[in-house]
Scaffold this motif. Structure first.
Motif, PDB file in Angstrom:
ATOM      1  N   ARG A  59       0.830  -1.203   0.000  1.00  0.00           N
ATOM      2  CA  ARG A  59       0.000   0.000   0.000  1.00  0.00           C
ATOM      3  C   ARG A  59       0.866   1.255   0.000  1.00  0.00           C
ATOM      4  N   LEU A  60       0.223   2.358  -0.280  1.00  0.00           N
ATOM      5  CA  LEU A  60       0.837   3.668  -0.094  1.00  0.00           C
ATOM      6  C   LEU A  60       0.536   4.140   1.323  1.00  0.00           C
ATOM      7  N   PRO A  61       1.416   4.916   1.924  1.00  0.00           N
ATOM      8  CA  PRO A  61       1.165   5.354   3.301  1.00  0.00           C
ATOM      9  C   PRO A  61      -0.013   6.321   3.386  1.00  0.00           C
ATOM     10  N   GLY A  62      -0.739   6.269   4.538  1.00  0.00           N
ATOM     11  CA  GLY A  62      -1.856   7.186   4.769  1.00  0.00           C
ATOM     12  C   GLY A  62      -2.975   6.971   3.784  1.00  0.00           C
ATOM     13  N   THR A  63      -3.539   8.075   3.281  1.00  0.00           N
ATOM     14  CA  THR A  63      -4.672   8.024   2.352  1.00  0.00           C
ATOM     15  C   THR A  63      -4.267   8.354   0.925  1.00  0.00           C
ATOM     16  N   ALA A  64      -2.982   8.378   0.660  1.00  0.00           N
ATOM     17  CA  ALA A  64      -2.510   8.740  -0.677  1.00  0.00           C
ATOM     18  C   ALA A  64      -2.980   7.735  -1.712  1.00  0.00           C
ATOM     19  N   THR A  65      -3.317   8.234  -2.881  1.00  0.00           N
ATOM     20  CA  THR A  65      -3.679   7.363  -3.997  1.00  0.00           C
ATOM     21  C   THR A  65      -2.565   7.271  -5.030  1.00  0.00           C
ATOM     22  N   GLN A  66      -1.628   8.220  -5.010  1.00  0.00           N
ATOM     23  CA  GLN A  66      -0.452   8.133  -5.861  1.00  0.00           C
ATOM     24  C   GLN A  66       0.667   8.955  -5.234  1.00  0.00           C
TER      25      GLN A  66
END
Length: 927
Positions: free
Chosen positions: A512-519
């Motif tokens: 996953r990417l950290p936090g709520t990041a989508t890119q």
């Protein structure tokens, strides 16, 4: 004194003194000096030169054959003296050819070939059948494997630790651990048989001509090796130690297609459905160590302790682009401009959202193997041995995927997610012309370009770590009594117990990417040199090492849940534990009789094997996964007959008949069953799918007939004919299955009379078919015909196999690994220290094993291939200042042969892999 006692106790060191190069001894195989008898005991050894004591002075007028010619002569004598139908590779052969492993050398034997992995020959096919149908032993002991199943990957064994390899094409009762089409026995040095102290060292450098395809990869490598053999305490104590270390790169350019859309008609031509192509750089590091201690405790008793250790690290960087194309996935559009015979050869794809892949595949394995043997040879005709063997393999196989693209889930709000890509498809795959630059870090982000995460949370990659533990114990004892006179020369009776446990534990996680990041933009400190996919027209791509991003917190691992009602059943379903307990009893009578001017030798006997197998894994009712253990026990009775009629004309006629088996694949036996109620059946019916813990072996009745004509010292022409009536085969099918011990499936209350007997879709035992064919094997030193041709010779063979096997539905189908034609040959010249040889091996189309999604095995049709290697060398002659030094230069895969697989027809290329050429230069020095 009996023949067998002479074999074991009368071995000289003359052959090894001449033949040891690069840490190798000559043939280690029990055979008569007259070529009249042999024994399958791996601890009994001899050579063709055992006609005189070790300290006897050589006749100055005698021509001493050394080098490659001597190794071929020893192999021919092994074949001639054997009571079974065998092929052999002797140590001098392997030692003089600086092969990466013994797999390369075994693949040159008549009727044998290999499947390449990253350019290396790692598994062997015998008589056109793949590795699932043969067995491999080390010094006569069964081995654990670095593969998922029983097939031994031969690139695990360094060539420098091997003394001889014998391939049995027909079994005998005393051959424990036999396969359906053959048994490969790898044999290491026995120090008391060498007769003198030997120290040898060697090194080589290698060059891969494809270059450094990925950032951080290499095109140069090396290997070093050393061997020490000595005897002490009046030659009653012997010690040998061989070690080899390899650090070599392998490079690969690959085209890979998901598959093909369309049915090939004029209205719907076949077009590439998607592509996932990589540039792969592999760094192989392998340490192999073998040691043996022998003690002649009394004139009649010998003790042998040996051990083998291998540390194997195969680290691959795989970088490429995954493109959804003709399947119309994720909004992709297709415009076809050129069609040939229902196949789209050119056109354009629009709205393509590519996934830039920076993947890691790393296999680490530690293999431990060893044993202790007590061998007694009485002067009264009684012989006995006890042998205990242990083998263990611990393997971690990490597949780490990382995704990047122009935006999350097809989002066009950034710099534009879609591309227009032209394509041209042909016999080598598909070449593209994209409108995007996939190496631009300002446009390519770490993200989930195609929404594989299934929602608002992006899946930026996937981690699949497969943890495999394989352990095997083997105990064997045998008593033999020689008979005085008569038709039978001796009788052997023995027992063997083998216990094996193999466990696969999957450890998987989302990336996953950290936090709520989508890119997330790739931080500059992690950017590597871009990877060039120009061979596919795709140009450079953004490159990085996902392991560094995880360590730096740029990417985050989210382990999959494997407990409770929300467990990831797809992960748990891959795991299994399989236990096998095999008890084998055998009786064998050995034949030695005079028929006029001819000698009749051979053996007749029977094996009885009791198998108790258990499989532990998960079943998947709606309430959540539950562990269960199921299994079966059964008997196999395997009679065998081997007869050899040895004529004064140096002709040997052989006949062999036997009942043969090969135990099923371990992953086919896994207990991993999902099930539910089929409401379309009146009253309901439980249907499930998974593995089959009740699976029985492949079984066949086999007949072989050989005509072998021997010439001079080391020449033979042999015609081998064989037929196997396959009685029991294994295919995927549907069988009745008892669910009474399983939790009641969801919805069972609606079916008060729901039967406990349902169906299971799994690997099943089916009716068989037949296998038949012929092989022509030739080894000819040309000096047999004229002294003017001394030093020239050829060796090789051709095999034709035809098979007809039915699946569970009665339909004729293809057997994995089966090739109709297998041809190989070597032409050589050696004289005055100079040597040169060229080798070629060919195999026709076959069904090959590949690694599929999530590391699971998959099979595709691999195209025919021809591999050509060559070598030149020079051995400094006796009396020179550099005596003992050998130099060589070798080229592998000189024609840059591709490895390719196809789909439903020849135009639908699935894999097209280029390994490039390899060049090697090195030396060996014997003190």
């Amino acid at each position: 004194m009996t023949l067998r006692t002479t074999i074991i106790r009368g071995v000289s060191g003359t052959a090894l003194a001449f033949a040891l190069v690069g840490g190798f001894a000559p043939a280690a195989f029990a055979q008569s000096t007259t070529g009249a008898s042999t024994n399958t005991d791996p601890n009994a050894t001899t050579t063709a030169e055992d006609t005189a004591p070790a300290d006897q002075e050589a006749d100055p007028n005698q021509i001493v054959v050394t080098g490659y010619g001597a190794s071929l002569a020893n192999a021919v004598n092994t074949k001639k003296g054997a009571e079974q139908i065998v092929e052999a590779v002797n140590a001098e052969d392997i030692g003089k050819l600086p092969d990466a492993s013994i797999g390369e050398s075994i693949a040159r034997l008549p009727g044998l070939t290999s499947q390449r992995l990253n350019g290396r020959a790692n598994v062997i096919a015998i008589r056109g059948f793949g590795p699932d149908f043969s067995q491999t032993t080390l010094n006569g002991r069964e081995q654990t494997t670095t593969s998922d199943n029983r097939s031994v990957e031969l690139d695990q064994y360094p060539a420098e630790i091997v003394n001889q390899v014998v391939v049995y094409k027909s079994p005998s009762a005393s051959l424990v651990g036999q396969g359906l089409v053959g048994t490969i026995d790898i044999r290491t040095i026995r120090p008391l048989e060498t007769g003198k102290r030997i120290l040898a060292v060697g090194a080589r450098g290698s060059y891969a001509d494809l270059g450094k395809l990925n950032a951080g990869s290499k095109d140069l490598g090396y290997r070093v090796n050393a061997t020490y053999v000595d005897q002490f305490a009046d030659d009653t104590l012997g010690v040998s130690l061989a070690a080899s270390y390899v650090d070599e790169p392998y490079q690969l350019q690959e085209f890979n297609a998901w598959g093909y859309a369309g049915d090939g008609s004029a209205a719907s031509p076949s077009v590439i459905g998607g592509s996932k192509s990589y540039v792969t750089s592999t760094q192989l590091k392998r340490l192999g160590v073998n040691g043996t201690v022998q003690y002649q405790a009394t004139p009649n008793m010998r003790l042998t302790l040996d051990g083998f250790y291998s540390n194997f690290n195969d680290d691959q960087s795989k970088r490429g682009i995954e493109l959804p194309l003709g399947f119309g996935a994720f909004g992709t559009t297709t415009s076809i401009t050129t069609v040939e015979d229902g196949f789209a050869t050119a056109g354009t794809f629009g709205n393509v959202r590519g996934v830039v892949r920076n993947d890691i595949f790393q296999r680490k394995a530690d293999q431990y193997s060893g044993g202790f043997n007590v061998d007694y040879d009485g002067d009264d005709g009684w012989h006995a041995f006890f042998d205990v063997g242990y083998s263990r393999t611990d393997r971690n196989e990490l597949s780490l995927e990382s995704y990047a693209g122009t935006g999350f889930n097809g989002d066009d709000t950034g710099n534009g997610a879609a591309a227009t890509i032209g394509f041209q498809s042909g016999s080598t795959g598909t070449v593209f012309s994209p409108s995007l630059d996939y190496s631009d870090p300002s446009r390519i982000f770490l993200t989930d370009p195609l929404g594989w995460g299934g929602g608002a949370v992006p899946q930026a990659g996937y981690s699949n770590n497969r943890i495999i533990n394989d352990e095997l114990w083997q105990f064997r004892t045998e008593i033999e009594k020689e008979l005085n006179g008569g038709f039978l020369s001796s009788v052997q009776v023995g027992m063997n117990y083998t216990r094996r446990e193999k466990t696969l534990t999957p450890d998987e996680a989302f990336i996953r990417l950290p936090g709520t990041a989508t890119q997330v933009a790739l931080p500059s400190q992690y950017q590597l040199r871009s990877t060039n996919l120009g061979y596919l027209g795709l140009g450079p791509i953004l490159s990085y090492d996902a392991r560094d991003l995880i360590a730096g917190g740029v990417l985050v691992l989210e382990p999959r849940v494997t407990t409770g009602p929300n467990a990831a059943n797809d992960v748990l379903g891959k795991g299994y534990t399989v236990n096998e307990d095999l008890l084998t009893a055998y009786l064998q009578a050995n034949i030695e009789a005079q028929l006029g001017a001819a000698d009749l030798t051979g053996n007749i006997g029977v094996q009885a094997i009791n198998t108790e197998q258990k499989s532990t894994g998960f079943v998947f009712p709606a309430a959540g996964p539950l562990l269960r253990t199921l299994g079966d026990d059964y008997w196999d009775v395997l009679p065998s007959l081997n007869l050899s009629l040895r004529l004064p004309s140096n002709t040997v006629l052989r006949f062999a008949a036997a009942r043969e088996i090969m135990r099923p694949r371990l992953d086919d036996m896994r207990l991993s069953i999902g099930y539910g109620i089929d409401a379309s059946v009146p009253g309901g019916l439980i249907r499930g799918g998974g593995g089959n813990p009740y699976l029985r072996p492949y079984r066949a009745n086999a007949v072989d007939f050989n005509v072998e004509q021997y010439f001079g010292t080391g020449g033979v022409v042999a015609l081998q004919l064989f037929y196997k009536d396959i009685k029991n085969y294994i295919f995927n099918g549907r069988i009745p299955f008892d669910y009474s011990g399983f939790p009641t499936p969801t919805g069972a209350a609606a079916y008060p009379n729901l039967p406990a007997i349902g169906t299971l879709d799994a690997p099943v035992n089916t009716g068989g078919g037949d296998l038949y064919g012929g092989e022509l094997a030739v080894t000819l030193p040309f000096s047999t015909f004229s002294s003017a041709l001394e030093g020239f010779g050829i060796t090789g063979g051709a095999g034709y196999t035809k098979t007809n096997v039915e699946d569970a539905n009665g339909n004729e189908t293809q057997i994995p690994g089966y090739s109709k034609w297998v041809v190989n040959g070597t032409a050589y010249f050696e004289k005055y220290g100079f040597s040169a040889r060229a080798s070629a091996r060919y195999r026709s189309t076959f069904l090959g094993d590949f690694t599929g999604f999530g590391g699971s095995p998959t099979r595709r049709t691999a195209l025919a291939e021809t591999i050509i290697d060559a070598q030149i060398g020079y051995d400094f002659q006796p009396g020179s200042a550099l005596e003992g030094l050998s130099l060589y230069l070798q080229g592998q895969n000189l024609t840059d042969e591709r490895f390719a697989s196809v789909g439903a027809n020849r135009n639908q290329v699935i894999d097209y892999q280029i390994y490039g050429r390899r060049f090697l230069a090195g030396f060996t020095y014997k003190f």
